[in-house]
Scaffold this active site. Sequence first.
Site, PDB file in Angstrom:
ATOM      1  N   ARG A 128       6.081  -8.045  -4.560  1.00 59.15           N
ATOM      2  CA  ARG A 128       5.915  -7.432  -5.870  1.00 59.15           C
ATOM      3  C   ARG A 128       7.169  -6.705  -6.352  1.00 59.15           C
ATOM      4  O   ARG A 128       7.980  -6.242  -5.570  1.00 59.15           O
ATOM      5  CB  ARG A 128       4.721  -6.478  -5.857  1.00 59.15           C
ATOM      6  CG  ARG A 128       4.838  -5.326  -4.834  1.00 59.15           C
ATOM      7  CD  ARG A 128       5.578  -4.164  -5.419  1.00 59.15           C
ATOM      8  NE  ARG A 128       5.711  -3.014  -4.534  1.00 59.15           N
ATOM      9  CZ  ARG A 128       6.868  -2.393  -4.323  1.00 59.15           C
ATOM     10  NH1 ARG A 128       7.985  -2.869  -4.811  1.00 59.15           N
ATOM     11  NH2 ARG A 128       6.923  -1.310  -3.584  1.00 59.15           N
ATOM     12  N   ASP A 295       1.696   2.373  -0.052  1.00 59.29           N
ATOM     13  CA  ASP A 295       0.810   3.489  -0.431  1.00 59.29           C
ATOM     14  C   ASP A 295      -0.403   3.521   0.488  1.00 59.29           C
ATOM     15  O   ASP A 295      -0.843   4.589   0.930  1.00 59.29           O
ATOM     16  CB  ASP A 295       0.311   3.321  -1.880  1.00 59.29           C
ATOM     17  CG  ASP A 295       1.445   3.233  -2.883  1.00 59.29           C
ATOM     18  OD1 ASP A 295       2.529   3.759  -2.593  1.00 59.29           O
ATOM     19  OD2 ASP A 295       1.241   2.631  -3.961  1.00 59.29           O
TER      20      ASP A 295
END
Length: 340
Positions: A128, A295
């Site tokens: 990403r 995350d």
Amino acid sequence: MEYEGILLGMGNPLLDISAVVDQEFLDKFDIKLNDAILAEEKHLPVYDDMTSKYNVEYIAGGATQNSIRVAQWMLQIPGATSYMGSIGKDKYGEEMKKNAKQAGVNVHYYEDDSPTGTCAVCVVGGERSLVANLSAANCYKPDHLKRPENWALVEKAKYFYIAGFFLTVSPESIMLVAEHAAAKNKIFTMNLSAPFICEFFKDVQDKVFPYIDFVFGNETEARTFSKVHGWETENVEEIALKISQLQKASGTHKRITVITQGADPVVVAEDGKVKLFPVILLPKEKLVDTNGAGDAFVGGFLSQLVQEKPIEECVRAGSYAANVIIQRSGCTYPEKPDFK
């Protein structure tokens, strides 16, 4: 043990606008894979371009908010986590509130007149690239933090997590929390978050660094940090060690550095020693996208840290959470964790 409000996060709540795009799209807007940047003028058409050309998904995001949501999911204890940041008074903002409520996170958003921040998540081959348009997220002020009902969350928490991205928004708010943590012997944790933070926000990052008890990051960010600090080493283990040995504001907790390296082992530096922890490998065909993987790792890690589990358990939980998230689009997860 009393877990209510034990973990508090502060950061930029963003709505992820995610799509599988192609290399041509990245080149058109001068976007690099595996990077995270703030949108400049040339990037602003990205959002409309994506929405018109590709099949987009809207997913509640923002690095810190993702980590807090994952920690909450792993803990399965209602109200264990809280979060602050700034959203707009619009449909995206409402979406964000709804999502946080579903996740069981106790959110105290500041609501600004500008639109809720968004982040274009461009996926190519499962990797990403992030382009954030902070908008309302950029409007967080220490005045909101200092309001009694919000500062109460700070008083209540024993652990704090703030992604490096928030350094571009409100370093003053970060310092207030960092100093509180040091004065009260609480645990203050941050993330290097992106190469641009280490490069262009070095001064604010250096100012808060003495207060950080746990430093998270990935190998690219670690190498950028090393370069910016003139360490002249690309060796991640060596860099992790050097980061852990930087000066501390309070001697109560030693600093521990935790660097992830995608499919390669997690590097943990503490007490002048480095340990490597292998991650759960995933066959390529099961990878959906890496958005939210870092995350999620932090969220899983913190879910065990607040329970005072040993570091290897924290890393194991982090790897578990990241493994779940990369098999799904964005930072999303099934109803219950299966972590034993």
